[in-house]
Scaffold this motif. Structure first.
Motif, short mmCIF file in Angstrom:
data_model
loop_
_atom_site.label_atom_id
_atom_site.label_comp_id
_atom_site.label_asym_id
_atom_site.label_seq_id
_atom_site.Cartn_x
_atom_site.Cartn_y
_atom_site.Cartn_z
N GLY A 1 0.73 -1.27 -0.29
CA GLY A 1 -0.22 0.49 0.18
C GLY A 1 0.79 1.22 0.31
O GLY A 1 0.28 2.47 -1.18
N GLY B 1 -2.67 4.79 -0.79
CA GLY B 1 -2.57 2.98 -1.43
C GLY B 1 -3.27 2.84 -0.83
O GLY B 1 -3.95 1.75 -1.59
N PHE B 2 -4.15 2.88 0.14
CA PHE B 2 -4.98 1.82 0.68
C PHE B 2 -6.38 2.16 0.25
O PHE B 2 -7.18 1.71 -0.52
CB PHE B 2 -5.27 1.50 2.25
CG PHE B 2 -4.92 0.45 2.65
CD1 PHE B 2 -4.95 -0.89 2.98
CD2 PHE B 2 -3.63 0.46 3.21
CE1 PHE B 2 -4.50 -2.35 3.84
CE2 PHE B 2 -2.16 -0.32 3.42
CZ PHE B 2 -2.82 -1.93 4.05
N PHE C 1 -3.60 -7.08 -3.04
CA PHE C 1 -3.90 -5.54 -3.99
C PHE C 1 -4.03 -5.80 -5.10
O PHE C 1 -3.04 -6.67 -5.78
CB PHE C 1 -2.68 -4.39 -4.15
CG PHE C 1 -3.02 -3.89 -2.47
CD1 PHE C 1 -4.20 -2.59 -2.46
CD2 PHE C 1 -2.13 -4.37 -1.23
CE1 PHE C 1 -4.38 -1.75 -0.85
CE2 PHE C 1 -2.15 -3.12 -0.39
CZ PHE C 1 -3.08 -3.14 0.02
#
Length: 85
Positions: free
Chosen positions: A10, A36-37, A57
């Motif tokens: 992330g 990122g999350f 991801f």
């Protein structure tokens, strides 16, 4: 160990989004991880789950979502900066 790997991926996605946009994300490393999350969540809503997966991801949608997030945050920060002056 999986959670730590997700934090690292992330952070890298948030950092790459900042590099692509040419803007720093407020908050440093923590800001990169959050970008990122949230970018991964936003990208999966817009584009679905496809492409290579690393650390839970899907890289391509997560990166595109993080770039969109960095763009929106930079617009908001710019507008707040002008309203204070």
């Amino acid at each position: 160990m999986g959670f730590l790997w997700s934090l690292i991926i992330g952070g890298i996605i948030g950092w790459l989004a900042g590099l692509i946009m040419g803007r720093d994300i407020p908050g440093g490393v923590i800001g990169n991880i959050i970008a990122g999350f949230i970018g991964a969540w936003l990208g999966s809503l817009i584009l679905g789950n496809w492409g290579p997966e690393i650390g839970n991801f899907y890289i391509i949608p997560a990166l595109i979502g993080a770039v969109v997030l960095v763009f929106i945050v930079s617009l908001l920060l710019r507008s707040f900066g002008r309203s204070r002056s």
